[in-house]
Design a protein around this motif. Structure first.
Motif, PDB file in Angstrom:
ATOM      1  N   VAL A  28     -17.923   0.626  -0.834  1.00 29.25           N
ATOM      2  CA  VAL A  28     -18.089   1.533  -1.981  1.00 29.25           C
ATOM      3  C   VAL A  28     -17.349   2.904  -1.107  1.00 29.25           C
ATOM      4  CG1 VAL A  28     -18.421   3.008  -3.655  1.00 29.25           C
ATOM      5  CG2 VAL A  28     -18.898   0.667  -3.635  1.00 29.25           C
TER       6      VAL A  28
ATOM      7  N   VAL B  67     -13.909   1.878   0.748  1.00 37.74           N
ATOM      8  CA  VAL B  67     -12.502   2.214  -0.137  1.00 37.74           C
ATOM      9  C   VAL B  67     -12.280   3.344  -0.841  1.00 37.74           C
ATOM     10  CG1 VAL B  67     -12.051   1.382  -2.810  1.00 37.74           C
ATOM     11  CG2 VAL B  67     -13.112  -0.309  -0.499  1.00 37.74           C
ATOM     12  N   THR B  68     -13.924   4.335  -1.640  1.00 39.32           N
ATOM     13  CA  THR B  68     -13.199   5.476  -1.523  1.00 39.32           C
ATOM     14  C   THR B  68     -12.347   6.282  -0.286  1.00 39.32           C
ATOM     15  OG1 THR B  68     -15.611   5.376  -2.236  1.00 39.32           O
ATOM     16  CG2 THR B  68     -14.451   7.429  -2.960  1.00 39.32           C
TER      17      THR B  68
ATOM     18  N   ILE C 267      -8.881   4.748  -0.825  1.00 37.86           N
ATOM     19  CA  ILE C 267      -8.403   5.776  -1.869  1.00 37.86           C
ATOM     20  C   ILE C 267      -8.133   6.881  -2.121  1.00 37.86           C
ATOM     21  CG2 ILE C 267      -8.796   6.223  -4.527  1.00 37.86           C
ATOM     22  CD1 ILE C 267      -9.627   3.041  -4.448  1.00 37.86           C
ATOM     23  N   LEU C 268      -9.289   7.797  -1.675  1.00 37.95           N
ATOM     24  CA  LEU C 268      -8.314   9.444  -1.001  1.00 37.95           C
ATOM     25  C   LEU C 268      -7.043   9.986  -0.613  1.00 37.95           C
ATOM     26  CD1 LEU C 268     -12.359  10.971  -1.139  1.00 37.95           C
ATOM     27  CD2 LEU C 268     -10.180  10.982  -3.191  1.00 37.95           C
TER      28      LEU C 268
ATOM     29  N   MET D 126      -7.557   6.429 -11.080  1.00 35.45           N
ATOM     30  CA  MET D 126      -8.309   6.200  -9.864  1.00 35.45           C
ATOM     31  C   MET D 126     -10.131   5.709  -9.663  1.00 35.45           C
ATOM     32  SD  MET D 126      -6.757   7.963  -6.758  1.00 35.45           S
ATOM     33  CE  MET D 126      -8.169   9.332  -6.695  1.00 35.45           C
TER      34      MET D 126
ATOM     35  N   LEU E  40     -10.354   2.052  -8.855  1.00 38.64           N
ATOM     36  CA  LEU E  40     -11.582   1.938  -7.627  1.00 38.64           C
ATOM     37  C   LEU E  40     -12.904   0.586  -7.819  1.00 38.64           C
ATOM     38  CD1 LEU E  40     -12.589   3.973  -5.336  1.00 38.64           C
ATOM     39  CD2 LEU E  40     -15.017   4.444  -6.945  1.00 38.64           C
TER      40      LEU E  40
ATOM     41  N   TRP F 237     -11.216  -2.823  -6.337  1.00 34.63           N
ATOM     42  CA  TRP F 237     -11.395  -2.749  -4.871  1.00 34.63           C
ATOM     43  C   TRP F 237     -12.738  -2.643  -3.860  1.00 34.63           C
ATOM     44  CZ3 TRP F 237      -6.879  -2.103  -1.933  1.00 34.63           C
ATOM     45  CH2 TRP F 237      -5.699  -1.305  -2.675  1.00 34.63           C
ATOM     46  N   THR F 238     -13.683  -2.863  -4.772  1.00 34.52           N
ATOM     47  CA  THR F 238     -14.844  -3.149  -4.198  1.00 34.52           C
ATOM     48  C   THR F 238     -15.407  -3.879  -4.308  1.00 34.52           C
ATOM     49  OG1 THR F 238     -16.038  -2.142  -5.800  1.00 34.52           O
ATOM     50  CG2 THR F 238     -15.340  -0.194  -4.331  1.00 34.52           C
TER      51      THR F 238
END
Lengths: 275, 312
Positions: free
Chosen positions: A247, A250-251, A254-255, B129, B133, B136-137
């Motif tokens: 997580v 991925v975060t 994306i940021l 988003m 999110l 994507w996990t």
């Protein structure tokens, strides 16, 4: 009436997001739990991260998964981009209906069917032409490319459809060859979609349990296969630690991607000096 | 049929503009070999017979000495699907669970998509988003999270005990309820994105016109907004329903021993019983059941979902 409605809508939105995020947050919180019992708080600890990093089985499987995912993503972007170009730019061609069906069906096809079908294909191919010999990373990658290319096609297709074709036409009018137009005009415009498509294909492959289970061979155990067998035995704080790392990663991605795109849009909007 | 299709691919390769035919032919041939051909093989093997060998099925045809070909078609796998009620129950149960989950996804997802479409600027980007999110996990890990929440000494039971709604823990894990929760949770983003994409493109002057003409907001929603978002509703529903019918991980991890779903049956036939022809027959019948939903999806294809994702 009107003042009550946004309130209701806000409540429903909050409920939806809570539903989506409470499980993820609980995973993260309990990854820092001292106690082995995942739902009893025994104090703050990072020991499960340490155990995760010393778990050779998980590390080996992660390495297999990352290599398969990278190979898969690269080929899927190539095939998906070609398919998107064919669908958006070439109008009608022979067999287009079948082509669109074949491109979009993998998006929803149940994975047990895809997995079984891919395995039976590889077995038949091995009998007929001797390739792919046995099953392992090659067969997993081949099976993943087919369904992740479909997702790449959707992403690239929408970007191509939004693109202003007058740029390409102007380049053609000035005498540029089609492949040169593609490289110098089209490719830079659709580049963000290619990056997004690559990342999507990468995560799809990294995440897949079912297709990989069907087409894997000895020595090609992927990360989801290890996670699945350990989850079947019960909850394990190491899996929580793994989830938290995923997580967080991925975060971060994306940021960064969001920030880069934001900057790019800003640059594109600003008039260039001298013009 | 395959040879005709392959012939078309080849003809596309040999005629017309050089680069153009390559661009079409490469993904086309790939899909024919790695996506269409496997289904033909599944169909073929469903008529075979399981034997103890590698691979564990009998060949459909054999060349005899004097130039004859012996073809053996077995209908055993299909007749078993018909005779053993386990399969019928598993198919019906999978269809029921997928359909109910789709409706629940729609009920939760529609207000969310509507709400997101009515926000502006960076708040909208943030909300979108946050929908994407979880997608994507890892899917497997998100299903795993529910084990910790639903088990008898899990988060939900502890919470309900603490606030005094219940006196003893409820049995939530390994029930059909847990399967519904898992499916709705996992597939919700697939419902929200296409809905958002149709709602955000809607012309708001239509609603204003309806209001000017004295239409109540609730009626305007039913007669204007809802019909206009129908393509999104269908695309989103198919994106949830079709994969949910064949779901394996969720019923396996969250469902109980009596939660029969056909995806799990296929998995057991293949991995536990090593009966490849039976697994193939299960897959063929599942595909036949999914033909209509697949055609619907094809029509209202996930283009909207892609647009939503590209909106980021």
């Amino acid at each position: 009436m009107n003042s009550r409605k946004p309130f209701l809508l806000f409540g429903l939105l909050a409920f939806g997001y809570a539903f989506l995020y409470i499980p993820i947050i609980s995973l993260i919180v309990y990854s820092f739990n001292e106690s082995r019992l995942v739902t009893v708080w025994g104090g703050f600890s990072t020991k499960w991260y340490g155990e995760l990093l010393r778990n050779d089985q998980i590390l080996a499987a992660a390495w297999v998964s990352l290599r398969v995912a990278a190979m898969n993503a690269s080929f899927a972007v190539l095939l998906g981009t070609l398919a998107a170009l064919a669908l958006v730019r070439f109008g009608r061609f022979r067999g287009r209906l079948l082509f669109t069906t074949l491109v979009s069906a993998p998006l929803v096809m149940p994975e047990v069917i895809l997995g079984l079908a891919s395995l039976l294909l590889f077995v038949a191919m091995e009998q007929a032409i001797g390739w792919p010999a046995g099953r392992g990373m090659t067969t997993i990658t081949l099976a993943h490319i087919t369904f992740s290319a479909a997702f790449v096609t959707v992403v690239v297709q929408s970007r191509l459809a939004q693109m202003d074709t007058s740029l390409e036409e102007a380049a053609m009018d000035l005498g540029a060859r089609p492949w040169k137009v593609f490289l110098l005009v089209t490719l830079p415009v659709i580049a963000p979609a290619l990056v997004a498509g690559w990342l999507l294909a990468f995560t799809l492959s990294l995440d897949d349990l079912i297709i990989a289970s069907f087409v894997a061979g000895p020595g090609s155990t992927t990360l989801p296969m290890v996670v699945y067998s350990s989850v079947r035995l019960g909850v394990s704080p190491q899996i929580n630690a793994l989830a938290t790392l995923i997580v967080a990663f991925v975060t971060l991605c994306i940021l960064v991607a969001g920030w880069l795109m934001h900057r790019r849009e800003k640059q594109l909007r600003q008039p260039r000096p001298g013009h | 049929m395959i040879s005709r299709v392959a012939g078309q691919g080849l003809r596309a390769l040999l005629t017309g503009d050089h680069g153009r035919r390559l661009v079409i032919a490469l993904p086309y041939l790939w899909l024919l070999v790695f996506f269409l051909l496997p289904f033909v093989i599944v169909f073929k093997i469903s008529f075979s017979e399981a034997i103890l060998a590698r691979p564990p099925y009998a060949p459909l045809w054999e060349y005899l000495q004097d130039g004859y070909i012996q073809i053996q078609l077995h209908l055993n796998s299909y007749s078993r699907l018909w005779q053993d009620p386990l399969y019928l129950v598993a198919y019906l149960n999978a269809l029921k669970i997928a359909a109910v989950s789709t409706v629940i996804c729609l009920l939760i997802g529609y207000p969310m998509a509507y709400g997101i479409a009515r926000t502006r600027g960076s708040l909208r980007t943030l909300l979108l988003m946050l929908i994407i999110l979880p997608f994507w996990t890892s899917f497997l890990i998100r299903v795993y999270a529910w084990i910790g929440i639903l088990k008898s000494n899990g988060l939900l039971n502890n919470f309900l005990l603490a606030i005094g709604i219940i006196d003893e823990p409820l049995v939530l894990l390994h029930t059909d309820f847990a399967v519904y929760v898992g499916i709705v949770y996992s597939y919700l983003p697939f419902m929200v994105l296409p809905l958002y994409a149709t709602l955000v493109r809607m012309d708001h002057s239509l609603l204003e016109a309806a209001a000017d003409l004295g239409c109540r907001p609730w009626k305007a929603f039913l007669t204007v907004t809802l019909p206009l978002s129908l393509p999104g509703i269908i695309a989103g529903s198919m994106l949830v329903f079709i994969p949910a019918v064949g779901e394996f991980v969720i019923p396996d991890l969250l469902g109980g021993p009596d939660t029969l779903m056909i995806g799990k049956v296929l998995w057991t036939e293949f991995f536990a019983n090593r009966d490849w022809p039976a697994a193939a027959a299960v897959a063929v019948v599942m595909l036949v059941l999914l033909v209509v939903p697949l055609a619907l999806f094809q029509r209202y294809q996930g283009k909207d979902e892609a647009r939503a994702r590209a909106a980021l």
